[in-house]
Design a protein around this motif. Structure first.
Motif, PDB file in Angstrom:
ATOM      1  N   ASP A 174       0.839  -1.199   0.000  1.00 16.82           N
ATOM      2  CA  ASP A 174       0.000   0.000   0.000  1.00 16.82           C
ATOM      3  C   ASP A 174       0.873   1.248   0.000  1.00 16.82           C
ATOM      4  O   ASP A 174       1.916   1.297   0.668  1.00 16.82           O
ATOM      5  N   LEU A 176      -7.810   2.716  -3.251  1.00 13.07           N
ATOM      6  CA  LEU A 176      -8.576   2.247  -2.098  1.00 13.07           C
ATOM      7  C   LEU A 176      -9.371   3.362  -1.421  1.00 13.07           C
ATOM      8  O   LEU A 176     -10.040   3.122  -0.421  1.00 13.07           O
ATOM      9  N   ARG A 199      -3.201   0.434  -3.717  1.00  9.39           N
ATOM     10  CA  ARG A 199      -2.630  -0.896  -3.468  1.00  9.39           C
ATOM     11  C   ARG A 199      -1.931  -1.393  -4.734  1.00  9.39           C
ATOM     12  O   ARG A 199      -2.571  -1.716  -5.739  1.00  9.39           O
ATOM     13  N   LEU A 246      -8.188  -6.856  -7.503  1.00  8.21           N
ATOM     14  CA  LEU A 246      -7.877  -6.271  -6.206  1.00  8.21           C
ATOM     15  C   LEU A 246      -7.793  -7.339  -5.125  1.00  8.21           C
ATOM     16  O   LEU A 246      -8.699  -8.165  -4.970  1.00  8.21           O
ATOM     17  N   GLU A 256      -8.277  -8.363  -1.595  1.00 11.88           N
ATOM     18  CA  GLU A 256      -9.020  -7.942  -0.406  1.00 11.88           C
ATOM     19  C   GLU A 256      -8.315  -8.528   0.808  1.00 11.88           C
ATOM     20  O   GLU A 256      -8.296  -9.740   1.007  1.00 11.88           O
TER      21      GLU A 256
END
Length: 341
Positions: free
Chosen positions: A170, A274, A284, A311, A313
């Motif tokens: 991140d 995000l 991310r 993505l 999670e």
């Protein structure tokens, strides 16, 4: 709603002001390296005399082998060099008295040693360390990808299982890039940056330090300072683990593999938004990689890559819900920006 919006505006302005005050990336890296080297030298000076320790090596064909090594100086890799070239080139991590141990971390007492590879019968621990290392490599590339034109704040590196299909890192980019959507060429440029580091076969040097040292290392990053305090609070010894790769110093939540050259196929696959957070727009970055000992056919790789574009999670840690107290009886009723990448 108005209060939340006002807070977000304030946070973005604060992030912009902090970014503007930050020195150039090269200066920040130089300062971090200086603190790392100083602490490393201090720790090595704790062993002024050569003291011998016994290392009992375990593994296929190795049980019963005893090595006489130097306390505070010899590492698991030093031990591997007394075995075969296969052990030197294929070992990624070690178990020292049953504890996960970086290959370049000095041994401090007599112990048992098991060298771990990607082809062990149960490579779970090595695979997780590899995934973590690939994410660290991605953060290293991102930090310098935009030169000094735009600021980059490395945020957390989520611990995700290999089964999710992609490692991730991140990051908060300069607020000027909030409207920027990375192109395929931008992702390829990031991939090339990672492949250059892999080609250099850089080692990940571990250094366990007191929080005060880590806070000095990351004096230019308020996010990392908060992360240092969190990790120190969670550590039984109250310490944190730093790693250095080339001129990049990072904070890690777990052991990394020995060197970048253990990576083979490596590709940056996505950069997802995000949403706004305390440090600006949180993104991310994701990627996919396979180690040197494991290769995939290009058709398999293409399918893995498609999965790694989605993505990731990150699972939220489960919070135990306290039991409810017994009820009391009721008496009454039942636009794109051009970057340097």
């Amino acid at each position: 709603m108005a209060t939340r919006t006002l807070c977000q505006v304030f946070q973005r302005r604060y992030a912009s002001a902090a970014a503007a005050a930050r020195p150039p990336v090269a200066e920040v890296r130089s300062q971090r390296n200086a603190v790392f080297s100083r602490e490393q030298a201090r720790q090595r000076a704790l062993y002024p005399r050569i003291e011998k320790i016994e290392v009992s090596v375990r593994g296929p064909g190795l049980d019963g082998m005893l090595l006489i090594m130097n306390r505070g100086m010899s590492t698991p890799l030093s031990c591997a060099r007394h075995l075969t070239e296969h052990h030197v080139t294929n070992s990624a991590l070690a178990l020292v008295d049953g504890e996960l141990w970086p290959l370049h971390q000095p041994l401090t007492q007599s112990c048992s040693l098991t060298l771990l590879t990607f082809k062990d019968s149960d490579p779970t621990l090595v695979n997780q360390a590899y995934w973590r290392s690939c994410a660290a490599l991605l953060g290293q590339v991102l930090e310098t990808a935009f030169k000094d034109d735009y600021t980059v704040e490395l945020l957390s590196t989520p611990e995700v299982p290999v089964t999710l299909g992609a490692f991730c890192c991140d990051v908060a980019l300069d607020p000027q890039l909030d409207s920027w959507t990375p192109s395929e060429e931008s992702l390829r440029s990031l991939t090339r940056g990672a492949q250059q580091l892999i080609h250099q076969d850089l080692i990940w040097e571990p250094l366990e330090v007191a929080p005060s040292v880590a806070l000095e290392v990351f004096s230019h990053s308020r996010f990392k300072q908060e992360e240092v305090e969190q990790k120190a609070a969670q550590s039984p010894k109250g310490t944190v683990m730093l790693y250095r790769c080339g001129d990049h110093v990072l904070l890690s939540g777990g052991p990394l593999v020995a060197r970048t050259g253990l990576c083979s196929q490596y590709e940056v696959t996505a950069l997802h938004s995000l949403g706004q957070g305390p440090w600006g727009l949180r993104r991310r970055a994701q990627g996919l990689s396979l180690p040197l000992q494991l290769q995939a056919h290009h058709t398999v790789w293409r399918k893995l890559r498609q999965r790694a574009e989605k993505l990731v999670e990150v699972p939220r840690p489960e919070v135990a819900t306290p039991p409810s107290p017994p009820a009391l009886p009721d008496s009454t009723s039942d636009q794109p920006v051009t970057t340097s990448v």
